[in-house]
Design an enzyme around this catalytic site. Structure first.
Site, PDB file in Angstrom:
ATOM      1  N   HIS A  20      43.698 -36.604   7.446  1.00 46.11           N
ATOM      2  CA  HIS A  20      44.341 -36.894   8.721  1.00 46.11           C
ATOM      3  C   HIS A  20      45.869 -36.749   8.622  1.00 46.11           C
ATOM      4  O   HIS A  20      46.529 -36.207   9.514  1.00 46.11           O
ATOM      5  CB  HIS A  20      43.942 -38.319   9.142  1.00 46.11           C
ATOM      6  N   GLU A  59      46.703 -33.148   8.678  1.00 41.36           N
ATOM      7  CA  GLU A  59      46.620 -32.622  10.049  1.00 41.36           C
ATOM      8  C   GLU A  59      47.944 -32.885  10.795  1.00 41.36           C
ATOM      9  O   GLU A  59      48.495 -31.991  11.436  1.00 41.36           O
ATOM     10  CB  GLU A  59      45.441 -33.291  10.769  1.00 41.36           C
ATOM     11  N   HIS A  60      48.457 -34.113  10.673  1.00 42.87           N
ATOM     12  CA  HIS A  60      49.754 -34.418  11.301  1.00 42.87           C
ATOM     13  C   HIS A  60      50.843 -33.476  10.790  1.00 42.87           C
ATOM     14  O   HIS A  60      51.649 -32.968  11.554  1.00 42.87           O
ATOM     15  CB  HIS A  60      50.182 -35.856  10.971  1.00 42.87           C
ATOM     16  N   GLU A  76      50.068 -45.658  14.243  1.00 40.05           N
ATOM     17  CA  GLU A  76      48.744 -45.245  14.710  1.00 40.05           C
ATOM     18  C   GLU A  76      47.674 -46.170  14.121  1.00 40.05           C
ATOM     19  O   GLU A  76      46.761 -46.621  14.818  1.00 40.05           O
ATOM     20  CB  GLU A  76      48.487 -43.778  14.313  1.00 40.05           C
TER      21      GLU A  76
END
Lengths: 426, 430
Positions: B67, B70-71, B143
């Site tokens: 993840h 991905e950022h 997040e």
């Protein structure tokens, strides 16, 4: 896309013919002036009708029938737009070439059964269905704080103006006790008799046949008119910015919400400049706020702005670390100031125009979004999609700058997890 | 390029594999305005221990790294921000990471060629520095806090964590804050180089375009780039027991309405049906048992045990399926009892069975007229089953009541984990 409008006296019928979809969608809207005391009662209607009907007296039987019709998508919702409460019911069904001959008629009859042949005896809705809806509503009202993002917006609006419809919630616990199955039925009857009704149909239809089918379906024949303006106007606009904080224990990420009042806009501003303004300031993918608060300063995971056309309100929502409160507010103000001074470059304008242009185009690809857009066109007096795709490019930086003067920051609201935050009141 | 005609609607699925191994799947729709394009990597949160490319030894990476990666793909060496690039073209770009895969996608109505080329370009040009990795940590920490505040995502994570003992699917996609803090740019490059190879990726397009044109654009773009030969990716296999990690857990949170999740860990070793068929049967069973047409639903609603609907979701591993039933309920214990009873003793009537089959067909047809839903479905099919199914008439012919009976005998619902979120005892603190 071909369009026909028929004034059927008791309702307006809007027919849209297109071969773009594999489905036919029908949407019926009921609307009247929103009254705070009626909200909770009204919120029963869209749920209870979908739970049972005279011929299908339980949700299980109703859903079973729906599945045997190849699962048409049937739904309902209740919302407020400006001064009006609007209840919508819709059905989306596959064209018969993909299912079986006769399925459209059967599905429309089923829709009619749900809306107009309710599970009622002795002038009251079925007690069992009533209780199910009541406990669902009770839970929703009690759990309003479980969704912190929307709860923070609700609280901001209540701090902004608790008397105006703009702060109305979806229902009130204190009203729930006095509502029973008889009151709900009485309200249902009054909706049929006094609400303004519009019917929208979209798909590969025959105009003539569909008009007759809808006439068969809708047993409403009272004629009515309502004068109330859709748009909320704000009486005062003080220069002082209200700052309010509330605490929710254990909350890790604070929610910062900023509310602005919008003074009366011109037609062009409301239709075109306001969307551009909000897109440049806090649009979804790239915006002044996102760049400043999230990217440059890493203060937030999310930050965006949106506007409520009917309410004349613009809202900035963000999730921040509460220690960053003062800095975040300062940065948000800074971006509003830049909008005000017209510190907007051509690229930003062009991006916003392209964004709205492509959102508008994408509406046309989804039946439910498109039919909802027809409803909005009708309610807000918006232009049709073809025209909107062109007009949006006529907005200039000067238009945005001019409109900025009509947007006034009113309330800064913080929901946080505890420990006093030092706030300054500049 | 090969093609399959979708009989019912005459839509066509086109597919092809480029020389570098990149697969492309397309369903064009002439009458729509938009194109939805997704570039997918067969690399998700659960793949966090593997042999990095060129290395012999297994290496464990911090949870949440897929993840994080991905950022970071949204940071480019030339300083162009992909969000900005797409915004200027009136397109929306975004990405997500799941347990199984990572996806980068855009929805656009104009400038398809540039948008598609840029999708390939930005996902194929990593740029990680100590500084930009540090900066991202702040954003991702926010997040994670947001997920931890949210009772639903907390419950989702908890029920998976308690369901599995070994399989990394038990960890949340985003990882925990301490995991995130440990991530370095070297880690990111290692993960990137191992998984972001064209032969471990596929492109899916749905919407208004010409498939031949797309193949041309993508091939020309890929020919310009050099990729090392990729050996087989070796991901650590875990030996997952049938028992759950923890049978029960409850937590007090700032909620008004209690929430429960009931996880059933189903061992695959006894199931003889191929995955697609298996999942259709499971879907028929669970929707019949817990959906809006079920006796369970009726009873739960009438007794005030259930608010709105019970939702069903499935986690996939190579040794187990994990099906979770989640609901908001004022009476957690009673609802759990009712779920248990329902699973212990049930029958599925013929009407229900036939209706559920009809729904499979109509659901696919509804999906076929929605470019985003169709794209997501193709991606999901390819990740879970390795193939996108287009002919439900044929599949459904093979779905019979008799076979359903045999299938049910192979199922074992004994391994259960339950998680409950309750409001604070002394009442809500606000």
């Amino acid at each position: 896309m071909k369009y026909q409008h028929h004034d059927e006296q008791a309702y307006n019928l809007h027919l849209f013919k297109t071969d773009k979809f594999k489905t036919i969608t029908v949407m019926i809207t009921f609307r009247r002036k929103s009254v705070k005391e009626e909200i909770t009662l009204r919120s029963f209607i869209n749920q209870i009708l979908l739970l049972s009907s005279k011929n299908f007296p339980s949700e299980r039987l109703l859903c079973k029938e729906m599945e045997s019709l190849y699962g048409p998508i049937i739904g309902a919702n209740e919302r407020r737009i400006g001064n009006y409460a609007i209840t919508s019911f819709y059905i989306k069904m596959l064209n018969e070439e993909y299912t079986e001959p006769g399925m459209i008629d059967k599905s429309l009859s089923f829709f009619k059964e749900i809306l107009f042949n309710p599970d009622v005896s002795k002038s009251a809705f079925n007690k069992r269905s009533f209780n199910i809806v009541k406990s669902d509503i009770l839970a929703k009202l009690r759990s309003v704080k479980d969704n912190l993002r929307s709860y923070s917006v609700i609280r901001m609006l209540e701090n902004m103006d608790s008397d105006s419809p703009l702060s109305y919630r979806n229902g009130y616990l204190e009203d729930l006790d006095s509502i029973d199955e008889t009151a709900v039925y009485k309200y249902y009857k009054s909706m049929l008799n006094s609400d303004l009704v519009d019917v929208f149909v979209m798909g590969d239809i025959d105009f003539h046949d569909m008009r007759n089918a809808i006439r068969d379906m809708i047993p409403i024949n009272t004629i009515k008119k309502q004068k109330e303006s859709l748009f909320i106007t704000h009486s005062t606009s003080s220069k002082h910015i209200k700052k309010v904080e509330e605490e929710v224990s254990g909350l890790l990420q604070a929610k910062l919400v900023v509310g602005c009042r919008i003074a009366p806009l011109t037609d062009f501003e409301r239709k075109y400049v306001l969307p551009i303004y909000s897109d440049i300031l806090g649009g979804p993918s790239y915006s002044k706020l996102f760049q400043s608060v999230r990217e440059k300063n890493s203060l937030a995971y999310y930050i965006y702005s949106n506007y409520r056309r009917g309410d004349n309100v613009l809202i900035v929502s963000s999730g921040i670390n509460k220690e960053s409160y003062n800095l975040a507010v300062k940065l948000i103000k800074q971006e509003f100031d830049d909008m005000n001074k017209g510190i907007i470059d051509e690229d930003e304008l062009k991006r916003a125009q392209e964004d709205i242009h492509s959102i508008t185009k994408s509406i046309e690809d989804k039946p439910l979004r498109l039919i909802n857009d027809f409803v909005s066109q009708f309610i807000f007096g918006l232009d049709n999609i073809e025209k909107r795709k062109k007009e949006i490019f006529k907005v200039t930086i000067d238009d945005v700058k001019k409109m900025s003067k009509k947007i006034h920051m009113d309330t800064v609201f913080l929901l946080h997890g505890g420990d006093q935050v030092g706030t300054d009141n500049n | 390029m090969e093609q399959i005609i979708i009989k019912k609607t005459k839509d066509i699925l086109y597919y092809d594999t480029l020389d570098n191994g990149l697969q492309i799947f397309m369903i064009p729709k002439k009458k729509v305005n938009t194109v939805f394009a997704s570039l997918n990597v067969k690399y998700g949160a659960m793949h966090n221990e593997f042999k990095p490319i060129g290395k012999d030894k297994m290496k464990k990476f911090p949870n949440g790294i897929a993840h994080f990666l991905e950022h970071k793909m949204f940071e480019q060496e030339n300083g162009i921000d992909p969000m900005l690039y797409y915004a200027q073209n009136g397109a929306d770009v975004n990405a997500y990471t799941s347990q199984y895969n990572t996806a980068y996608y855009f929805l656009s109505s104009d400038h398809l060629k540039e948008n598609l080329e840029y999708l390939l370009d930005f996902v194929q040009s990593p740029f990680f520095t100590d500084e930009n990795v540090e900066k991202e940590k702040g954003i991702i920490e926010e997040e994670i806090k947001m997920y931890d505040d949210d009772p639903y995502s907390y419950l989702d994570d908890k029920i998976r964590y308690n369901g599995f003992k070994k399989n990394p699917i038990r960890y949340s996609v985003a990882g925990e804050i301490k995991d995130i803090r440990a991530i370095t740019k070297e880690d990111l490059y290692e993960c990137y180089k191992t998984f972001y190879h064209p032969s471990n990726m596929f492109l899916v397009l749905t919407g208004n375009f010409d498939p031949n044109e797309i193949i041309k654009i993508v091939s020309q773009n890929q020919e310009k780039k050099h990729f090392d030969k990729l050996d087989k990716i070796v991901i650590k296999k875990t030996k997952e027991p049938d028992e759950v990690n923890k049978e029960y857990e409850e937590k007090e949170m700032n909620v008004e309405v209690p929430k429960i999740s009931y996880g059933i860990k189903i061992p695959l070793k006894n199931i003889s049906y191929e995955p697609r068929k298996r999942d259709i049967y499971l879907s028929i069973i669970f929707n019949s048992l817990f959906g809006s047409t079920s006796r369970f639903h009726e009873k739960a609603k009438e007794n005030g045990l259930l608010l709105s609907y019970a939702s069903i979701s499935t986690s996939y591993t190579d040794s187990h399926l994990y099906i979770t039933i989640s609901a908001d309920t004022e009476k957690a214990e009673e609802l759990v009892e009712l779920i248990k009873e329902t699973l212990n003793d049930f029958e599925i009537d013929d009407d229900d069975f036939e209706n559920k089959k009809k729904l499979f067909l109509s659901n696919y047809l509804y999906t076929l007229e929605d470019v985003d839903a169709l794209n997501a479905r193709i991606v999901n099919d390819l990740i879970i089953y390795g193939k996108h199914e287009t002919d439900y008439d044929i599949i459904l012919e093979g779905i019979t009541k008799q076979e359903l009976g045999q299938f049910i005998k192979q199922l074992n619902f004994d391994n259960v984990s339950i998680a409950v979120i309750k409001p604070f005892k002394q009442g809500r603190n606000i």
